[in-house]
Structures are given as structure tokens and as C-alpha cells.
Design an enzyme around this catalytic site. Structure first.
Site, PDB file in Angstrom:
ATOM      1  N   GLY A  49       0.680  -1.245  -0.109  1.00 33.90           N
ATOM      2  CA  GLY A  49       0.098   0.083   0.132  1.00 33.90           C
ATOM      3  C   GLY A  49       0.726   1.561  -0.164  1.00 33.90           C
ATOM      4  N   GLU A 105       3.596   4.304   5.837  1.00 31.74           N
ATOM      5  CA  GLU A 105       2.736   3.055   5.747  1.00 31.74           C
ATOM      6  C   GLU A 105       1.652   3.858   5.039  1.00 31.74           C
ATOM      7  OE1 GLU A 105       1.204   0.511   5.635  1.00 31.74           O
ATOM      8  OE2 GLU A 105       0.939  -0.296   7.670  1.00 31.74           O
ATOM      9  N   ASP A 109      -5.403   1.308  11.151  1.00 30.99           N
ATOM     10  CA  ASP A 109      -6.605   0.864  11.243  1.00 30.99           C
ATOM     11  C   ASP A 109      -6.695   0.544  12.667  1.00 30.99           C
ATOM     12  OD1 ASP A 109      -9.155   0.314  10.913  1.00 30.99           O
ATOM     13  OD2 ASP A 109      -9.001  -1.624   9.604  1.00 30.99           O
ATOM     14  N   SER A 110      -6.622  -0.760  12.963  1.00 30.44           N
ATOM     15  CA  SER A 110      -6.754  -1.420  14.234  1.00 30.44           C
ATOM     16  C   SER A 110      -5.334  -0.969  14.843  1.00 30.44           C
ATOM     17  CB  SER A 110      -6.804  -2.613  14.495  1.00 30.44           C
ATOM     18  OG  SER A 110      -5.514  -3.672  14.016  1.00 30.44           O
ATOM     19  N   THR A 113      -0.940  -3.990  12.693  1.00 29.84           N
ATOM     20  CA  THR A 113       0.153  -4.389  11.985  1.00 29.84           C
ATOM     21  C   THR A 113       1.386  -3.447  12.320  1.00 29.84           C
ATOM     22  OG1 THR A 113      -1.457  -4.662   9.775  1.00 29.84           O
ATOM     23  CG2 THR A 113       0.861  -4.186   9.204  1.00 29.84           C
ATOM     24  N   ARG A 171      -5.039   0.064  -7.194  1.00 32.08           N
ATOM     25  CA  ARG A 171      -4.187   1.100  -6.271  1.00 32.08           C
ATOM     26  C   ARG A 171      -3.622   2.222  -7.076  1.00 32.08           C
ATOM     27  NH1 ARG A 171      -2.047  -2.289  -2.036  1.00 32.08           N
ATOM     28  NH2 ARG A 171      -2.056  -4.649  -2.428  1.00 32.08           N
TER      29      ARG A 171
END
Ligand code: IMP
Ligand code: MG
Length: 187
Positions: A49, A105, A109-110, A113, A171
């Protein structure tokens, strides 16, 4: 398998191309200021990403820097959140001992990672370790992670484009789009 045309997937555009360009330039300016006296500097991109963001950011950096990549999988195709089962698919190619490491990055999110990445990299004795993320889904955080540079804080919506994928596709979009609810490319 037929990949639907992008118009069928996009609900609305969240961040336009010009906004991305402006913000990337601002982030690069802050990083140039903060890292002016520091050497050696290493950007560590989290694949896949990060790629569009990292290449644009790198071109705007005036501080000399090396680039390396870490490929981490946190969820499979068709999933919309990390499983917590984090696997390293490709490790760094170089030692980071003594380097001023800036992790690049696409989105936090959470936080699972990045938490994994930070612990992995800290163990290798970098001179410093900071994180730069283009997007921050702050309200989804489960594990706190220290973010030094944030492009945009966004709401809890699934986004794609500018490096972020929808089931590995699109992407390449120059902007960040929100996917329509309940759409998946892989059945
Ligand atoms: P975390 O471990 O939950 O913080 O998830 C981080 C990873 O999930 C990111 O590096 C992305 O690869 C992926 N991700 C999270 N949200 C999105 C999204 O809205 N679109 C695309 N990928 C996402
Ligand atoms: Mg990622």
C-alpha cells in the site's frame, strides 16, 4: 474473473489528487526539517500500500535517504479488516542498526500491523524509529501506536486508490475513494 469498472465500485471520492499532492509536500517539508541533522536515514515502506505515497514523498525529500521495504500480510483478499494473524512475507534487505528509520505506511486501522512492525524493528537497534502514515482511521484503533506524521485522519470507511487496494485492484487511482457498501471483487 472480471474486474468491475471502477465506476461500479466508487461510492464517492474522499481525498482529491490535488489535496494529496499538497499534503505530501507538507509532510516532506516537516520531515526535511526534522531530519536535517540526522544521518543515515532509511525509509522503510510497508508493502504494497505504501508504494505510491512513498515514491511521491521520497521525491520531495531533500535529506539523503536510503529505501527498503517490508512486506507484511495482515488479512487476505476479500477481507475488510486485519485478522490479527500478521505474517512477514518479505523482510528488509539491509541492517537498520544505527539508522534513523522512518516507517512509511498507507493507513493505520486497528494498529495491529504497525505494532508488530515497531516491535520487530526496535529489536534491531535503530538510532531512532518514527512512523509516517498517509491515512489514520483513528476511531478504529485497538492498539495505540505513536504516529509522528499523519497525512489525513479519516472516518471508519473502506478506502482505495493511491496505493490502497480493493481486493488487490485499483491501487493506481490518483485519489482516495470510498468503496460502495457490500462490494467485493473476489467471490
Ligand atoms: P491494521 O493492522 O488494522 O492497522 O491494518 C493496517 C492495514 O490494513 C493497512 O496497512 C492496509 O493494508 C489495510 N487497510 C486498513 N484499512 C484499509 C482500507 O480502508 N483500505 C485498504 N486497506 C486497508
Ligand atoms: Mg498496508
Amino acid at each position: 474473473m472480471v474486474v468491475p469498472p471502477v465506476e461500479e465500485l466508487v461510492d464517492y471520492i474522499l481525498i482529491e489528487e490535488v489535496q494529496l499532492k499538497t499534503r505530501v509536500a507538507e509532510l516532506a517539508k516537516s520531515i526535511n526539517d526534522d531530519y536535517r541533522q540526522l544521518s543515515p536515514v532509511l525509509l522503510v515502506g510497508i508493502l504494497k500500500g505504501c508504494v505510491l505515497f512513498l515514491t511521491d514523498l521520497s521525491r520531495s525529500l531533500t535529506v539523503p535517504h536510503a529505501i527498503d521495504f517490508l512486506d507484511i500480510s495482515s488479512y487476505g483478499a476479500g477481507m475488510r479488516q486485519s485478522t490479527g494473524d500478521i505474517r512477514v512475507l518479505m523482510d528488509l534487505h539491509q541492517s537498520i542498526e544505527g539508522y534513523h528509520v522512518l516507517v512509511v505506511e498507507d493507513i493505520v486501522d486497528s494498529g495491529r500491523t504497525l505494532n508488530h512492525v515497531i516491535r520487530r524493528l526496535e529489536a534491531r537497534k535503530p538510532a531512532s524509529l518514527k512512523i509516517c502514515t498517509l491515512l489514520n482511521k483513528a476511531e478504529r484503533r485497538e492498539i495505540p501506536v505513536p504516529l509522528s506524521y499523519v497525512g489525513f485522519t479519516i472516518p471508519d470507511v473502506f478506502v482505495f486508490g493511491y496505493g490502497l487496494d480493493i481486493d488487490e485492484y485499483y491501487r493506481n487511482l490518483p485519489h482516495i475513494a470510498v468503496v460502495k457498501p457490500d462490494i467485493q471483487i473476489h467471490s
